[in-house]
Design an enzyme around this catalytic site. Sequence first.
Site, short mmCIF file in Angstrom:
data_model
loop_
_atom_site.label_atom_id
_atom_site.label_comp_id
_atom_site.label_asym_id
_atom_site.label_seq_id
_atom_site.Cartn_x
_atom_site.Cartn_y
_atom_site.Cartn_z
N ILE A 254 0.85 -1.19 0.00
CA ILE A 254 0.00 0.00 0.00
C ILE A 254 0.88 1.24 0.00
CG2 ILE A 254 -1.64 1.34 1.37
CD1 ILE A 254 -2.80 -1.40 2.25
N GLU A 256 1.17 4.12 1.13
CA GLU A 256 0.58 5.11 2.03
C GLU A 256 1.33 6.44 1.99
OE1 GLU A 256 1.64 2.06 3.30
OE2 GLU A 256 3.63 2.77 3.86
N ASP A 298 5.10 43.08 -16.58
CA ASP A 298 5.26 44.52 -16.81
C ASP A 298 6.59 44.69 -17.51
OD1 ASP A 298 3.84 43.96 -14.62
OD2 ASP A 298 4.61 45.58 -13.37
N ASN A 677 10.76 -3.20 1.29
CA ASN A 677 9.91 -2.03 1.15
C ASN A 677 10.35 -0.86 2.01
OD1 ASN A 677 7.20 -0.44 1.64
ND2 ASN A 677 7.20 -1.49 -0.33
N THR A 680 15.23 -0.83 1.67
CA THR A 680 15.95 -0.58 0.41
C THR A 680 15.21 0.33 -0.57
OG1 THR A 680 15.13 -2.62 -0.55
CG2 THR A 680 17.26 -2.72 0.53
P1 ATP Z 1 5.00 49.07 -16.37
O1 ATP Z 1 3.52 48.94 -16.32
O2 ATP Z 1 5.63 48.18 -17.35
O3 ATP Z 1 5.66 49.04 -15.05
P2 ATP Z 1 5.26 51.88 -16.46
O4 ATP Z 1 6.00 51.92 -15.19
O5 ATP Z 1 5.76 52.74 -17.56
O6 ATP Z 1 5.25 50.48 -17.06
P3 ATP Z 1 3.16 53.29 -15.26
O7 ATP Z 1 3.90 53.37 -13.99
O8 ATP Z 1 1.68 53.06 -15.25
O9 ATP Z 1 3.74 52.19 -16.17
O10 ATP Z 1 3.50 54.62 -16.05
C1 ATP Z 1 2.82 54.95 -17.22
C2 ATP Z 1 3.27 56.29 -17.71
O11 ATP Z 1 3.03 57.28 -16.73
C3 ATP Z 1 4.76 56.37 -18.03
O12 ATP Z 1 5.03 56.02 -19.34
C4 ATP Z 1 5.06 57.83 -17.78
O13 ATP Z 1 4.77 58.60 -18.93
C5 ATP Z 1 4.07 58.23 -16.71
N1 ATP Z 1 4.70 58.21 -15.39
C6 ATP Z 1 5.31 57.17 -14.79
N2 ATP Z 1 5.76 57.50 -13.57
C7 ATP Z 1 5.42 58.76 -13.37
C8 ATP Z 1 5.57 59.68 -12.29
N3 ATP Z 1 6.19 59.33 -11.18
N4 ATP Z 1 5.09 60.92 -12.45
C9 ATP Z 1 4.44 61.27 -13.57
N5 ATP Z 1 4.27 60.47 -14.60
C10 ATP Z 1 4.73 59.23 -14.54
#
Ligand code: ATP
Length: 843
Positions: A254, A256, A298, A677, A680
Amino acid sequence: MRGLTKDEVEKKIKQFGLNVLQSKEKISALKIFLSQFNDFIIWVLIGATIISGIMGDLADAITILIIVFMNAILGFVQEFKTEKSLEALKEMAAPTAKVIRNGKVEIVNSMYLVPGDLLILESGDKVQADAILLEDNSFMVDESLLTGESVGVYKDSKENKSNAVYMGTTVLTGKGIAKVLLTGMNTEMGKIAHMLNSIDTEKSVLREKLDALGKILVVMCLVICTIVTVLGIVRGQDPYTMFLSGVTLAVAAIPEGLAAIVTVALALGVSRMLDRQALVRKLPAVETLGCTSIICTDKTGTLTENKMVVKKFYFDGNIYDESKNQNEILKKIFVYCNNCDYNFQGLNIDKCLFGDPTETALIKAFFKSPKELQKFISKVRREFEIPFNSTKKMMSIVVNEDGKETCYVKGAPEMLLNKCTHILINGNIEPFTYTYKKSVEKAIDDMSYDALRCIAGAYKIENIIKKENDLECNLIFAGIAGIIDPPRKEAKDSVIECKMAGIKPIMITGDHKNTAYAIGKQLEICNSLEQVITGEELDRFSDKQLKDNIDSYRVFARVNPKHKLRIVKTFKSKGKIVAMSGDGVNDAPAVKEADIGVAMGISGTDVTKEAASMILLDDNYSTIVAAVEEGRKIYDNIRKFIRYLLSCNLGEVLTMFLASLFYLETPLLPIQILFVNLVTDGLPAIALGVDPGDKDIMMQKPREKNESIFARGLKEKIILRGSLIGICTVMAFIAGKYYGMSLEACRTLALGTLIMSQLIHVFECRSERYSLFEINPFTNMYLIGAVGLSLLSLIAIVYMPIFQKIFKTVSLDLGQWLIILFFSGTIAFINSLYIFLSHKNKK
Ligand code: ATP
């Protein structure tokens, strides 16, 4: 604000204890040990042994008991180690908190928070103690865990009624600094005292399936064992011996440990994944990882390095390189409207900035020394902020500059352009005409095609009303910063590895379509713009249209968290197994929905981590691929030892069954069966659980999620090989009789053949595709060690007089060993030769 000093923290930990809620009862070693005997069949065996001991051979009974005990110890060691490593993982997954101590920002294990600590809280953070807000900005929390009310609650440091934040609640928006008042069991949460889950050890699907299978096998074994016993008794053999044989055979046959060993293998795998920077929070995820057919990630930080540097500026109608950083208004926008944490103790600007890489890159584009930066920002007072979020993709700040209020805004260019009515050109504010708009759009196109992440800046001076809707409109466009964020070096190889493994790599990003395309192309995720789609374009698809078309896209750009959820759902509706990574608080639903939710260990928020089944400690794409590889290996290893254990057990049952069918004497005594069983078989099976796996494991297609553990020919292999082991053992026994050997010698031959067959078979089990001649045996030294030990113990019971007495064996000569080798090795040799030759022919 300087916060507590190290000494103060230490004193307070002594005074108030650690910031932990009373955790669940710790598993005790004794409990685990006793649970090894918690098996009905084992009790029957112990009972039967004692009875037969009293009636007959006491030494026999004692040996059986010792073997059962040794087996329990082996089981205990395995299970105890598993529990310990799971516990260690729980500690690793423990939440952290950002605090100000000694004037510096530190990230500490939340266990070490003490009353008086200054907590920095940002959206997505889980509050780790009861605290009082000292500073806040649009600060809203979710208190549903305490109140059941799922609507967000605004908190205000200036109001007595609403300035308290509680352990276990999460920050939905804004930022704040809070002073810890109560920790551990003294908190509101402590009063409710139920621990928030940190690691889930829910049962895996596989384990459930094996539990069910185990039950069927138990019934089958019991039927066969009863037949063997009854036939023996009918043939006039001693009923006690036959009864003991039957029970022993049941214990041996079995499986188990089958279901339990799955947990052991998963736990072992989890610790191997940890070595590769993937922290698994839910044990069953390991199993699912192996079937992953799509990895959605992302871009920023996962596929790219997240080491951002401003490379270009656009203003006054032209694109300049980064040295043109004297534009005063862009400097104000990007530095004032910035949420970087400053820490001015050092002289090196790199060490003074802490926080989001986009924000620090923007500051570093204008300042080389912390002193200048400090001087610059001390000119203004922050009044009001609308924080960045990934749906709106912009942030705004209102500052008081010499008594005058100015609003500075920065964000994704296309979003910001729609909010601008004017443009600043060579110091003049002019209406934002169609022509100006076109030239700005062209600049965005040019910069983003160069893989630059673009952030636009705008401002306004008059008519400021402190309301979100009135702030981000009628703006004056000032310019753009183009930031480079190079792809990770190892990411491209991992993308290629994914493709070879039949997994589709998908990039989902908030960034601009062109930037996403440029990076996607460099990493070989996509090869044409047709494979890139934006969130806006996605919105135009109905669910059905999206389902029909989604396979043609590899990159999703300018998406918000809602799109992410929709993408996961659509892929899932097509039967795909989706791994999805996320970091922001809004990513949690998509991460939760995915088959494998992946959170970022460094940049991820607590909420996403809690929703995820796996955390990447290094935020690296390659780690996801490595985890998938481990997942596949673990599943393969589980198949390997299931194959080994079941074919060995089948061999043992069949030996006894065939012998009783053909009216032979019992070829194996109870004590010998137990030896095979429990002594070994056990060690080699465990060693299979840590097998390094086939080299080409990532060149195979992912397996189907609900395929049976016996799929792809495993069942047939087990039945065939198990039967052959049984037949060969009986044949060795018959051969002994044919040559006129004593019954003891025949049994020793059978015992030797059975053990040797199994020890050869264990090497066959290392691969389902390759023959013994193609696998290097030395890549699993544990197995070599385990097999070596098993061999030694076989030699010991054959040659050492004391064991000969106990196990009723006799010394074997060379001729007898050749018989054993012939019956145990021939089948394995023919089988391997067949696989080997068929591989050669294919080449
Ligand atoms: P991912 O989703 O792959 O992490 P990401 O970091 O570019 O990509 P978001 O953080 O949503 O995605 O940013 C989207 C957009 O927002 C960026 O392309 C940028 O133009 C703008 N952005 C990102 N960070 C800032 C910030 N701290 N202040 C103002 N605008 C920002």
